[in-house]
Design a protein around this motif. Structure first.
Motif, PDB file in Angstrom:
ATOM      1  N   THR A  33       0.481   8.143   5.940  1.00 35.19           N
ATOM      2  CA  THR A  33       0.412   7.722   4.542  1.00 35.19           C
ATOM      3  C   THR A  33       0.378   6.201   4.484  1.00 35.19           C
ATOM      4  OG1 THR A  33       1.705   9.650   3.890  1.00 35.19           O
ATOM      5  CG2 THR A  33       1.595   7.825   2.323  1.00 35.19           C
ATOM      6  N   ARG A  35       1.270   2.743   3.329  1.00 30.94           N
ATOM      7  CA  ARG A  35       2.458   2.203   2.664  1.00 30.94           C
ATOM      8  C   ARG A  35       2.101   0.871   2.008  1.00 30.94           C
ATOM      9  NH1 ARG A  35       7.619   4.014   3.803  1.00 30.94           N
ATOM     10  NH2 ARG A  35       7.649   5.850   5.128  1.00 30.94           N
ATOM     11  N   SER A  97       6.512   9.597  12.618  1.00 33.80           N
ATOM     12  CA  SER A  97       6.043   9.556  11.230  1.00 33.80           C
ATOM     13  C   SER A  97       5.712   8.129  10.805  1.00 33.80           C
ATOM     14  CB  SER A  97       7.110  10.163  10.314  1.00 33.80           C
ATOM     15  OG  SER A  97       6.700  10.088   8.972  1.00 33.80           O
ATOM     16  N   ASP A 101       2.185   6.298   9.630  1.00 33.83           N
ATOM     17  CA  ASP A 101       2.073   5.472   8.423  1.00 33.83           C
ATOM     18  C   ASP A 101       1.550   4.078   8.753  1.00 33.83           C
ATOM     19  OD1 ASP A 101       3.081   7.673   7.131  1.00 33.83           O
ATOM     20  OD2 ASP A 101       5.018   6.764   6.648  1.00 33.83           O
ATOM     21  N   ALA A 104      -2.157   4.494   9.329  1.00 25.31           N
ATOM     22  CA  ALA A 104      -2.850   4.728   8.062  1.00 25.31           C
ATOM     23  C   ALA A 104      -2.961   3.452   7.243  1.00 25.31           C
ATOM     24  CB  ALA A 104      -2.139   5.819   7.263  1.00 25.31           C
ATOM     25  N   THR A 105      -1.918   2.649   7.254  1.00 27.69           N
ATOM     26  CA  THR A 105      -1.927   1.393   6.493  1.00 27.69           C
ATOM     27  C   THR A 105      -2.927   0.407   7.085  1.00 27.69           C
ATOM     28  OG1 THR A 105       0.381   1.728   5.883  1.00 27.69           O
ATOM     29  CG2 THR A 105      -0.489  -0.494   5.647  1.00 27.69           C
TER      30      THR A 105
END
Length: 111
Positions: A33, A35, A97, A101, A104-105
């Motif tokens: 995800t 951030r 996790s 992230d 993804a960022t």
């Protein structure tokens, strides 16, 4: 860290290890995800090759950083392979996790 003292790809001599990293990074990015609080750090990293822990607040308190470095600043010129970690992420799954992230960022800012 949950990864121990060795980075995930410690063998920088073998091309297979070095070439596997971009694919692994993209797979992590697809499952992570983005951030918003890390966006500034990713921009700084990608545009200038500069790392600043304060741009990467840990969701567990403290900051996130790159392992195996005592240096701050111009990370691309300092040699050894590094991996991402965050203060307070004590369990391996928490670290994994946050790795996703991070990927993804960085991928979102890159795009």
């Amino acid at each position: 860290t949950p990864y121990g003292v060795r980075p995930p790809c410690a063998d920088t001599v073998q091309a297979s290890c070095a070439l596997a990293l971009p694919g692994s990074f993209m797979a992590y990015a697809a499952t992570g995800t983005m951030r918003k609080e890390w966006r500034g750090g990713a921009v700084l990293l990608l545009r200038h090759g500069f790392w600043d822990d304060s741009s990467w607040p840990s969701p567990h308190g403290g900051f996130c950083g790159l392992s195996d470095t005592k240096y701050k600043g111009w990370i691309w010129h300092q040699g050894p392979t590094r991996f991402f970690f965050c203060d307070g992420a004590e369990k391996e799954e928490e670290s994994r996790s946050l790795d996703r992230d991070f990927a993804a960022t960085v991928q979102a800012v890159f795009e």
